[in-house]
Design an enzyme around this catalytic site. Structure first.
Site, mmCIF file in Angstrom:
data_model
loop_
_atom_site.group_PDB
_atom_site.id
_atom_site.type_symbol
_atom_site.label_atom_id
_atom_site.label_comp_id
_atom_site.label_asym_id
_atom_site.label_seq_id
_atom_site.Cartn_x
_atom_site.Cartn_y
_atom_site.Cartn_z
ATOM 1 N N ASN A 50 52.646 -112.443 -78.636
ATOM 2 C CA ASN A 50 52.704 -113.132 -77.347
ATOM 3 C C ASN A 50 54.035 -112.846 -76.662
ATOM 4 O O ASN A 50 55.076 -112.669 -77.310
ATOM 5 C CB ASN A 50 52.430 -114.635 -77.475
ATOM 6 C CG ASN A 50 53.302 -115.363 -78.452
ATOM 7 O OD1 ASN A 50 53.767 -114.798 -79.435
ATOM 8 N ND2 ASN A 50 53.541 -116.635 -78.198
ATOM 9 N N GLU A 52 56.184 -114.429 -73.514
ATOM 10 C CA GLU A 52 56.278 -115.536 -72.566
ATOM 11 C C GLU A 52 57.168 -115.177 -71.378
ATOM 12 O O GLU A 52 57.828 -114.134 -71.360
ATOM 13 C CB GLU A 52 56.795 -116.781 -73.303
ATOM 14 C CG GLU A 52 55.819 -117.198 -74.402
ATOM 15 C CD GLU A 52 56.152 -118.517 -75.063
ATOM 16 O OE1 GLU A 52 57.300 -119.004 -74.929
ATOM 17 O OE2 GLU A 52 55.247 -119.072 -75.723
ATOM 18 N N CYS A 61 49.119 -113.728 -74.159
ATOM 19 C CA CYS A 61 48.853 -114.043 -75.575
ATOM 20 C C CYS A 61 48.871 -112.775 -76.430
ATOM 21 O O CYS A 61 48.656 -111.663 -75.929
ATOM 22 C CB CYS A 61 47.486 -114.697 -75.726
ATOM 23 S SG CYS A 61 47.360 -116.350 -75.040
ATOM 24 N N GLU A 63 46.696 -111.696 -78.553
ATOM 25 C CA GLU A 63 45.422 -110.970 -78.580
ATOM 26 C C GLU A 63 45.317 -110.025 -77.393
ATOM 27 O O GLU A 63 44.916 -108.867 -77.521
ATOM 28 C CB GLU A 63 44.246 -111.960 -78.523
ATOM 29 C CG GLU A 63 44.173 -112.924 -79.685
ATOM 30 C CD GLU A 63 44.918 -114.222 -79.439
ATOM 31 O OE1 GLU A 63 46.042 -114.180 -78.893
ATOM 32 O OE2 GLU A 63 44.395 -115.280 -79.788
ATOM 33 N N CYS A 98 42.600 -118.449 -77.432
ATOM 34 C CA CYS A 98 42.349 -119.319 -76.275
ATOM 35 C C CYS A 98 41.117 -118.820 -75.515
ATOM 36 O O CYS A 98 40.603 -117.719 -75.763
ATOM 37 C CB CYS A 98 43.577 -119.355 -75.367
ATOM 38 S SG CYS A 98 43.782 -117.878 -74.353
ATOM 39 N N CYS A 101 41.477 -115.387 -73.849
ATOM 40 C CA CYS A 101 41.431 -114.269 -74.808
ATOM 41 C C CYS A 101 40.017 -114.043 -75.325
ATOM 42 O O CYS A 101 39.613 -112.900 -75.553
ATOM 43 C CB CYS A 101 42.403 -114.512 -75.956
ATOM 44 S SG CYS A 101 44.130 -114.290 -75.451
HETATM 45 N N1 THU Z 1 49.137 -117.988 -77.873
HETATM 46 C C1 THU Z 1 48.728 -116.763 -78.311
HETATM 47 O O1 THU Z 1 49.483 -115.780 -78.229
HETATM 48 N N2 THU Z 1 47.496 -116.656 -78.846
HETATM 49 C C2 THU Z 1 46.650 -117.692 -79.070
HETATM 50 O O2 THU Z 1 45.576 -117.499 -79.621
HETATM 51 C C3 THU Z 1 47.017 -119.039 -78.631
HETATM 52 C C4 THU Z 1 48.305 -119.143 -77.893
HETATM 53 C C5 THU Z 1 50.498 -118.116 -77.337
HETATM 54 C C6 THU Z 1 50.615 -118.323 -75.861
HETATM 55 C C7 THU Z 1 51.966 -119.020 -75.779
HETATM 56 O O3 THU Z 1 52.982 -118.054 -75.755
HETATM 57 C C8 THU Z 1 52.081 -119.807 -77.061
HETATM 58 O O4 THU Z 1 51.111 -119.226 -77.943
HETATM 59 C C9 THU Z 1 51.822 -121.287 -76.918
HETATM 60 O O5 THU Z 1 50.663 -121.515 -76.244
#
Ligand code: THU
Length: 137
Positions: A50, A52, A61, A63, A98, A101
């Site tokens: 991920n 941010e 994310c 994925e 999520c 994704c």
């Molecule tokens: N996140 C992912 O990278 N993948 C997931 O399946 C769920 C959430 C990340 C997004 C964000 O940077 C952090 O987790 C918190 O939501």
């Protein structure tokens, strides 16, 4: 790969690759470090983490990072599918893909297997179970 089946060796490879990717996450806002590893129908493995942003909604994310990377590296296309995708939190907190994704995984892997950790247990399920009656045309 036999459809909807992974050998234990390949599953372990995916879990390990996703865990390694999670250590590369850029997650200074949530502190939630996620890694993903996908297996293509051509046998390639591509990882992502991920990423941010100070403008939180721009976060990508793990994925989707793996999927977009695979496209950019020509390892995924209309003719090459996602057979399986593993997602893990660096410190093993529960982490399922999520909704956004799930939809993006569907684009390239409607029959994909999804591996994730939930309440300390590693699970394998189908994308179609996670995204029933998916949107596509
Ligand atoms: N996140 C992912 O990278 N993948 C997931 O399946 C769920 C959430 C990340 C997004 C964000 O940077 C952090 O987790 C918190 O939501």
């Amino acid at each position: 790969m036999v459809k909807n089946k992974l050998t234990p060796e390949i599953a372990k490879f995916l879990w390990d690759a996703a865990e390694a990717a999670a250590t590369l996450a850029y997650a200074p806002y949530s502190g939630f470090h996620v890694g993903a590893a996908l297996l293509t129908s051509e046998g390639e493995i591509v990882t992502g983490c991920n990423v941010e942003n100070a403008s939180y909604g721009l976060t990508n994310c793990a994925e989707r990072t793996a999927i977009f990377r695979a496209i950019a590296e020509q390892k995924l296309s209309r003719g090459v599918a996602i057979d399986a995708l593993a997602v893990v939190h660096r410190d093993h907190q529960s982490c399922t893909p999520c909704g956004a994704c799930r939809q993006v995984i569907h684009e390239f892997g409607p029959d994909a297997l999804v591996l994730y950790e939930y309440e300390g247990i590693r699970r394998q399920t189908s994308l179609s179970a996670l995204l029933p009656e998916s949107f596509h045309f």
